[in-house]
Design a protein around this motif. Structure first.
Motif, PDB file in Angstrom:
ATOM      1  N   GLY A  68      -5.093 -22.897 -30.718  1.00 27.38           N
ATOM      2  CA  GLY A  68      -5.935 -23.173 -29.571  1.00 27.38           C
ATOM      3  C   GLY A  68      -5.123 -23.818 -28.483  1.00 27.38           C
ATOM      4  N   GLY A  69      -5.823 -24.325 -27.556  1.00 23.21           N
ATOM      5  CA  GLY A  69      -5.162 -24.928 -26.424  1.00 23.21           C
ATOM      6  C   GLY A  69      -4.790 -23.864 -25.419  1.00 23.21           C
ATOM      7  N   GLU A  70      -4.296 -24.306 -24.325  1.00 26.19           N
ATOM      8  CA  GLU A  70      -3.970 -23.401 -23.233  1.00 26.19           C
ATOM      9  C   GLU A  70      -2.480 -23.500 -22.945  1.00 26.19           C
ATOM     10  N   ALA A  71      -1.870 -22.380 -22.621  1.00 25.07           N
ATOM     11  CA  ALA A  71      -0.455 -22.356 -22.251  1.00 25.07           C
ATOM     12  C   ALA A  71      -0.338 -21.863 -20.817  1.00 25.07           C
ATOM     13  N   THR A  72       0.150 -22.720 -19.949  1.00 25.28           N
ATOM     14  CA  THR A  72       0.404 -22.329 -18.570  1.00 25.28           C
ATOM     15  C   THR A  72       1.915 -22.264 -18.398  1.00 25.28           C
ATOM     16  N   ALA A  73       2.392 -21.122 -17.953  1.00 23.92           N
ATOM     17  CA  ALA A  73       3.842 -20.918 -17.841  1.00 23.92           C
ATOM     18  C   ALA A  73       4.279 -20.813 -16.386  1.00 23.92           C
ATOM     19  N   ASP A  74       3.459 -21.286 -15.467  1.00 26.71           N
ATOM     20  CA  ASP A  74       3.764 -21.196 -14.031  1.00 26.71           C
ATOM     21  C   ASP A  74       4.086 -19.766 -13.613  1.00 26.71           C
ATOM     22  N   ILE A  75       3.259 -18.833 -14.091  1.00 31.49           N
ATOM     23  CA  ILE A  75       3.365 -17.441 -13.669  1.00 31.49           C
ATOM     24  C   ILE A  75       2.272 -17.211 -12.637  1.00 31.49           C
ATOM     25  N   TRP A  76       2.674 -16.721 -11.463  1.00 31.07           N
ATOM     26  CA  TRP A  76       1.761 -16.526 -10.341  1.00 31.07           C
ATOM     27  C   TRP A  76       1.604 -15.036 -10.070  1.00 31.07           C
ATOM     28  N   LEU A  77       0.367 -14.613  -9.904  1.00 28.83           N
ATOM     29  CA  LEU A  77       0.048 -13.222  -9.604  1.00 28.83           C
ATOM     30  C   LEU A  77      -0.090 -13.084  -8.091  1.00 28.83           C
ATOM     31  N   ASN A  78       0.789 -12.288  -7.470  1.00 26.85           N
ATOM     32  CA  ASN A  78       0.776 -12.041  -6.019  1.00 26.85           C
ATOM     33  C   ASN A  78       0.386 -10.597  -5.761  1.00 26.85           C
ATOM     34  N   TYR A  79      -0.363 -10.342  -4.694  1.00 21.36           N
ATOM     35  CA  TYR A  79      -0.685  -8.971  -4.321  1.00 21.36           C
ATOM     36  C   TYR A  79      -0.868  -8.841  -2.823  1.00 21.36           C
ATOM     37  N   SER A  80      -0.667  -7.613  -2.350  1.00 26.64           N
ATOM     38  CA  SER A  80      -0.951  -7.209  -0.975  1.00 26.64           C
ATOM     39  C   SER A  80      -1.810  -5.968  -1.047  1.00 26.64           C
ATOM     40  N   SER A  81      -2.845  -5.905  -0.214  1.00 22.54           N
ATOM     41  CA  SER A  81      -3.758  -4.771  -0.263  1.00 22.54           C
ATOM     42  C   SER A  81      -4.261  -4.454   1.134  1.00 22.54           C
ATOM     43  N   VAL A  82      -4.161  -3.201   1.530  1.00 22.52           N
ATOM     44  CA  VAL A  82      -4.815  -2.694   2.734  1.00 22.52           C
ATOM     45  C   VAL A  82      -5.567  -1.453   2.285  1.00 22.52           C
ATOM     46  N   CYS A  83      -6.885  -1.486   2.460  1.00 24.22           N
ATOM     47  CA  CYS A  83      -7.709  -0.382   1.968  1.00 24.22           C
ATOM     48  C   CYS A  83      -8.808  -0.070   2.981  1.00 24.22           C
ATOM     49  N   HIS A  84      -9.581   0.969   2.709  1.00 25.36           N
ATOM     50  CA  HIS A  84     -10.683   1.350   3.584  1.00 25.36           C
ATOM     51  C   HIS A  84     -11.718   0.227   3.658  1.00 25.36           C
ATOM     52  N   LYS A  85     -12.531   0.248   4.690  1.00 27.10           N
ATOM     53  CA  LYS A  85     -13.477  -0.832   4.966  1.00 27.10           C
ATOM     54  C   LYS A  85     -14.359  -1.204   3.780  1.00 27.10           C
ATOM     55  N   ASN A  86     -14.961  -0.247   3.114  1.00 30.12           N
ATOM     56  CA  ASN A  86     -15.869  -0.549   2.003  1.00 30.12           C
ATOM     57  C   ASN A  86     -15.219  -0.403   0.638  1.00 30.12           C
ATOM     58  N   GLN A  87     -13.921  -0.217   0.594  1.00 35.40           N
ATOM     59  CA  GLN A  87     -13.202  -0.062  -0.666  1.00 35.40           C
ATOM     60  C   GLN A  87     -12.820  -1.437  -1.212  1.00 35.40           C
ATOM     61  N   LYS A  88     -12.871  -1.580  -2.516  1.00 36.60           N
ATOM     62  CA  LYS A  88     -12.432  -2.806  -3.187  1.00 36.60           C
ATOM     63  C   LYS A  88     -11.422  -2.432  -4.259  1.00 36.60           C
ATOM     64  N   ARG A  89     -10.608  -3.402  -4.602  1.00 33.79           N
ATOM     65  CA  ARG A  89      -9.622  -3.222  -5.668  1.00 33.79           C
ATOM     66  C   ARG A  89      -9.806  -4.328  -6.700  1.00 33.79           C
ATOM     67  N   LYS A  90      -9.146  -4.151  -7.842  1.00 31.31           N
ATOM     68  CA  LYS A  90      -9.189  -5.157  -8.898  1.00 31.31           C
ATOM     69  C   LYS A  90      -7.844  -5.195  -9.608  1.00 31.31           C
ATOM     70  N   VAL A  91      -7.597  -6.299 -10.306  1.00 26.53           N
ATOM     71  CA  VAL A  91      -6.411  -6.443 -11.143  1.00 26.53           C
ATOM     72  C   VAL A  91      -6.892  -6.431 -12.590  1.00 26.53           C
ATOM     73  N   THR A  92      -6.286  -5.546 -13.377  1.00 26.03           N
ATOM     74  CA  THR A  92      -6.596  -5.485 -14.803  1.00 26.03           C
ATOM     75  C   THR A  92      -5.378  -5.927 -15.602  1.00 26.03           C
ATOM     76  N   ALA A  93      -5.632  -6.376 -16.827  1.00 26.04           N
ATOM     77  CA  ALA A  93      -4.553  -6.756 -17.740  1.00 26.04           C
ATOM     78  C   ALA A  93      -4.745  -6.005 -19.045  1.00 26.04           C
ATOM     79  N   THR A  94      -3.648  -5.505 -19.595  1.00 29.06           N
ATOM     80  CA  THR A  94      -3.652  -4.746 -20.836  1.00 29.06           C
ATOM     81  C   THR A  94      -2.536  -5.269 -21.733  1.00 29.06           C
ATOM     82  N   VAL A  95      -2.808  -5.357 -23.020  1.00 29.31           N
ATOM     83  CA  VAL A  95      -1.777  -5.761 -23.974  1.00 29.31           C
ATOM     84  C   VAL A  95      -1.100  -4.505 -24.510  1.00 29.31           C
ATOM     85  N   VAL A  96       0.225  -4.500 -24.467  1.00 29.93           N
ATOM     86  CA  VAL A  96       1.017  -3.426 -25.055  1.00 29.93           C
ATOM     87  C   VAL A  96       1.766  -4.041 -26.234  1.00 29.93           C
TER      88      VAL A  96
END
Length: 187
Positions: A68-96
């Protein structure tokens, strides 16, 4: 006659001035502004981006191990997005890779901080990671988080166990997995 010559000179000067200044004449051309579609994502960190989630064994016979407990490794998620007016985006995470039986890995993205502007995404709280994509951040419009550490979403990880599964199928071994993040269209 003297006045006619002066009058003629004034008319000629006025005509020349009007012609040289372009008064009364218009011309045009088409100018297009092209804004590109942008979808960029990166993980930023100081030093090592690997995290180690470990269980703690008890020194008392008959006690369970603690995961248990939480592990923070100072990893920062950065993104840039330019999309159509009514379009939205998302970030997904997958385990490989193979997560051991009965082990549950979770990730939490904090709210965006730093120098970003625009329609930044909203965190989905703590989500369970698996081989299927899990939505970590949603509602991303045209924006940028800022780049580098201390910009964007700080990631933290949590390890839990399903005791029934874990104690039936676990073995003493190191399991190494990769967490893959993807910026994708949401609608």
């Amino acid at each position: 006659m003297k006045h006619k010559g002066a009058f003629l000179v004034i008319i000629m000067l006025f005509s020349l001035t009007r012609f040289s200044l372009g008064i009364g004449e218009n011309t045009e051309h088409k100018a297009s502004v092209v804004i590109p579609d942008v979808a960029l994502l990166s993980l930023q960190h100081d030093g090592n981006s690997n995290i180690e989630l470990m269980g703690t064994s008890s020194s008392v016979a008959g006690s369970k191990i603690e995961m248990g407990g939480e592990a923070t490794a100072d990893i920062w998620l950065n993104y840039s997005s330019v999309c159509h007016k009514n379009q939205k985006r998302k970030v997904t995470a997958t385990v490989v890779g193979e997560v051991p039986e009965g082990v549950i890995i979770k990730v939490k993205a904090d709210n965006s901080v730093g120098t970003g502007k625009g329609e930044l995404g909203k965190t989905n709280g703590t989500v369970v990671l698996s081989s299927n994509p899990s939505d970590v951040i949603s509602g991303i419009g045209s924006c940028y988080t800022g780049s580098g550490v201390h910009n964007g979403h700080l990631l933290s990880y949590q390890l839990e166990i399903d005791e029934d599964m874990f104690y039936q199928a676990s073995e003493n071994k190191l399991a190494s997995v990769h967490v893959v993040y993807t910026l994708t269209d949401d609608n």
